[in-house]
Design a protein around this motif. Sequence first.
Motif, PDB file in Angstrom:
ATOM      1  N   ALA A   4       0.845  -1.189   0.000  1.00 42.25           N
ATOM      2  CA  ALA A   4       0.000   0.000   0.000  1.00 42.25           C
ATOM      3  C   ALA A   4       0.880   1.239   0.000  1.00 42.25           C
ATOM      4  N   VAL A   5       0.336   2.315  -0.547  1.00 41.04           N
ATOM      5  CA  VAL A   5       1.025   3.605  -0.526  1.00 41.04           C
ATOM      6  C   VAL A   5       0.158   4.585   0.256  1.00 41.04           C
ATOM      7  N   PHE A   6       0.709   5.104   1.355  1.00 42.20           N
ATOM      8  CA  PHE A   6      -0.005   6.028   2.231  1.00 42.20           C
ATOM      9  C   PHE A   6       0.587   7.427   2.110  1.00 42.20           C
ATOM     10  N   HIS A   7      -0.292   8.436   2.131  1.00 46.12           N
ATOM     11  CA  HIS A   7       0.119   9.832   2.265  1.00 46.12           C
ATOM     12  C   HIS A   7      -0.217  10.254   3.694  1.00 46.12           C
ATOM     13  N   VAL A   8       0.818  10.587   4.460  1.00 43.41           N
ATOM     14  CA  VAL A   8       0.657  10.883   5.881  1.00 43.41           C
ATOM     15  C   VAL A   8       0.987  12.347   6.140  1.00 43.41           C
ATOM     16  N   GLY A   9       0.020  13.088   6.635  1.00 42.48           N
ATOM     17  CA  GLY A   9       0.251  14.490   6.960  1.00 42.48           C
ATOM     18  C   GLY A   9       1.022  14.641   8.249  1.00 42.48           C
ATOM     19  N   GLY A  10       1.695  15.770   8.418  1.00 45.56           N
ATOM     20  CA  GLY A  10       2.470  15.994   9.633  1.00 45.56           C
ATOM     21  C   GLY A  10       3.048  17.391   9.668  1.00 45.56           C
ATOM     22  N   GLU A  11       3.768  17.680  10.742  1.00 40.85           N
ATOM     23  CA  GLU A  11       4.353  19.005  10.936  1.00 40.85           C
ATOM     24  C   GLU A  11       5.875  18.959  10.954  1.00 40.85           C
ATOM     25  N   GLY A  12       6.458  17.908  10.417  1.00 40.57           N
ATOM     26  CA  GLY A  12       7.907  17.797  10.384  1.00 40.57           C
ATOM     27  C   GLY A  12       8.531  18.789   9.420  1.00 40.57           C
ATOM     28  N   GLU A 100       6.077  15.225  -0.383  1.00 41.92           N
ATOM     29  CA  GLU A 100       5.548  16.127  -1.405  1.00 41.92           C
ATOM     30  C   GLU A 100       4.186  16.650  -0.950  1.00 41.92           C
ATOM     31  N   ASN A 101       3.880  17.879  -1.351  1.00 42.96           N
ATOM     32  CA  ASN A 101       2.599  18.508  -1.019  1.00 42.96           C
ATOM     33  C   ASN A 101       2.296  18.487   0.475  1.00 42.96           C
ATOM     34  N   GLY A 102       3.336  18.640   1.301  1.00 42.99           N
ATOM     35  CA  GLY A 102       3.140  18.719   2.739  1.00 42.99           C
ATOM     36  C   GLY A 102       2.883  17.398   3.435  1.00 42.99           C
ATOM     37  N   SER A 103       3.110  16.280   2.755  1.00 47.07           N
ATOM     38  CA  SER A 103       2.904  14.961   3.352  1.00 47.07           C
ATOM     39  C   SER A 103       4.100  14.072   3.072  1.00 47.07           C
ATOM     40  N   LYS A 104       4.259  13.038   3.926  1.00 44.25           N
ATOM     41  CA  LYS A 104       5.223  11.997   3.616  1.00 44.25           C
ATOM     42  C   LYS A 104       4.486  10.877   2.904  1.00 44.25           C
ATOM     43  N   VAL A 105       5.095  10.339   1.858  1.00 43.34           N
ATOM     44  CA  VAL A 105       4.485   9.285   1.065  1.00 43.34           C
ATOM     45  C   VAL A 105       5.261   7.999   1.350  1.00 43.34           C
ATOM     46  N   VAL A 106       4.565   7.005   1.924  1.00 40.34           N
ATOM     47  CA  VAL A 106       5.211   5.787   2.402  1.00 40.34           C
ATOM     48  C   VAL A 106       4.690   4.587   1.615  1.00 40.34           C
ATOM     49  N   ARG A 107       5.607   3.833   1.037  1.00 44.10           N
ATOM     50  CA  ARG A 107       5.240   2.583   0.366  1.00 44.10           C
ATOM     51  C   ARG A 107       5.478   1.456   1.364  1.00 44.10           C
ATOM     52  N   VAL A 108       4.407   0.739   1.723  1.00 39.07           N
ATOM     53  CA  VAL A 108       4.428  -0.221   2.824  1.00 39.07           C
ATOM     54  C   VAL A 108       4.184  -1.622   2.301  1.00 39.07           C
ATOM     55  N   SER A 133      -2.899   3.822  -3.008  1.00 38.36           N
ATOM     56  CA  SER A 133      -3.114   2.545  -3.695  1.00 38.36           C
ATOM     57  C   SER A 133      -2.944   1.399  -2.713  1.00 38.36           C
ATOM     58  N   LYS A 134      -3.536   0.259  -3.066  1.00 44.85           N
ATOM     59  CA  LYS A 134      -3.380  -0.960  -2.275  1.00 44.85           C
ATOM     60  C   LYS A 134      -3.559  -2.136  -3.213  1.00 44.85           C
ATOM     61  N   ARG A 135      -2.692  -3.138  -3.080  1.00 40.08           N
ATOM     62  CA  ARG A 135      -2.795  -4.307  -3.947  1.00 40.08           C
ATOM     63  C   ARG A 135      -2.258  -5.534  -3.222  1.00 40.08           C
ATOM     64  N   GLU A 136      -2.764  -6.676  -3.644  1.00 38.52           N
ATOM     65  CA  GLU A 136      -2.244  -7.938  -3.137  1.00 38.52           C
ATOM     66  C   GLU A 136      -1.172  -8.432  -4.093  1.00 38.52           C
ATOM     67  N   LEU A 137      -0.069  -8.925  -3.540  1.00 40.14           N
ATOM     68  CA  LEU A 137       1.035  -9.404  -4.346  1.00 40.14           C
ATOM     69  C   LEU A 137       1.063 -10.918  -4.341  1.00 40.14           C
ATOM     70  N   ALA A 138       1.377 -11.493  -5.497  1.00 39.05           N
ATOM     71  CA  ALA A 138       1.579 -12.936  -5.557  1.00 39.05           C
ATOM     72  C   ALA A 138       2.927 -13.261  -4.902  1.00 39.05           C
ATOM     73  N   THR A 139       3.165 -14.544  -4.678  1.00 36.16           N
ATOM     74  CA  THR A 139       4.445 -14.952  -4.104  1.00 36.16           C
ATOM     75  C   THR A 139       5.581 -14.455  -4.971  1.00 36.16           C
ATOM     76  N   PRO A 140       6.528 -13.690  -4.401  1.00 39.65           N
ATOM     77  CA  PRO A 140       7.599 -13.118  -5.216  1.00 39.65           C
ATOM     78  C   PRO A 140       8.526 -14.184  -5.766  1.00 39.65           C
ATOM     79  N   ARG A 141       9.005 -13.958  -6.983  1.00 40.74           N
ATOM     80  CA  ARG A 141       9.974 -14.837  -7.610  1.00 40.74           C
ATOM     81  C   ARG A 141      11.197 -14.027  -7.973  1.00 40.74           C
ATOM     82  N   ALA A 142      12.284 -14.677  -8.283  1.00 34.80           N
ATOM     83  CA  ALA A 142      13.534 -13.979  -8.578  1.00 34.80           C
ATOM     84  C   ALA A 142      13.402 -13.078  -9.798  1.00 34.80           C
TER      85      ALA A 142
END
Length: 214
Positions: A4-12, A100-108, A133-142
């Motif tokens: 998932a990708v979250f946009h988190v607001g804050g005062e940092g 960006e745009n006053g938020s931290k963008v975290v890919r989790v 965004s949010k998505r389910e991932l299949a078992t990762p392969r090389a």
Amino acid sequence: MYEAVFHVGGEGPYERATAAGATRIELWCNDHCDLLYVAGDEEDLVLDHIREAVGIRRHISDGDDRLIVTSACLKQHGEEYIERYLAAHDCLSLPPLRYENGSKVVRVLALDAGDLTALYRDVASDHPVTVESKRELATPRADTPLLSTDALLPTLSPRQREVYRTAHERGYFELPRETTTAEIAAAVGVERRTAEHHLRRAEKKLADALVDSL
């Protein structure tokens, strides 16, 4: 496995530095210091924020782009960091952390959907959060690494992205061209030479990335 990708607001300091929406910061944490990539139209203001917050050990610049090694890690200068939430819910962040745009963008990344939901609720109890965004991932392969298109594409500054997107939407890359750089400049509210500069920079970055992947 879930991503998932979250946009988190804050005062940092980096949220404040990018609040105007004209600058983007990408951060790779190295515990004792951070590596920052800064792109945008208000770099001097951003440098002031970085210098005040953690100090600047070294930096180099190339046009609109700047690479910075900080004097200390941002986590050592406050409690507005995402790692403590991730650790509490067995989640991982996939670098870089973006501002960006006053938020931290975290890919989790989470192994369990429930962990991702609990993480969201915990962060949302302290900060405004939106889900990009949010998505389910299949078992990762090389041969299928955990990479999104953002990880494969070069980083464009906010202005470069705006000019390039406008050029594409208005048919600048069609044969024959359906617009001019003067019209693109008027659409984004800059001088023609400025629009041409951003467009050339974006084209070069995208071409270099494409050649590297061939």
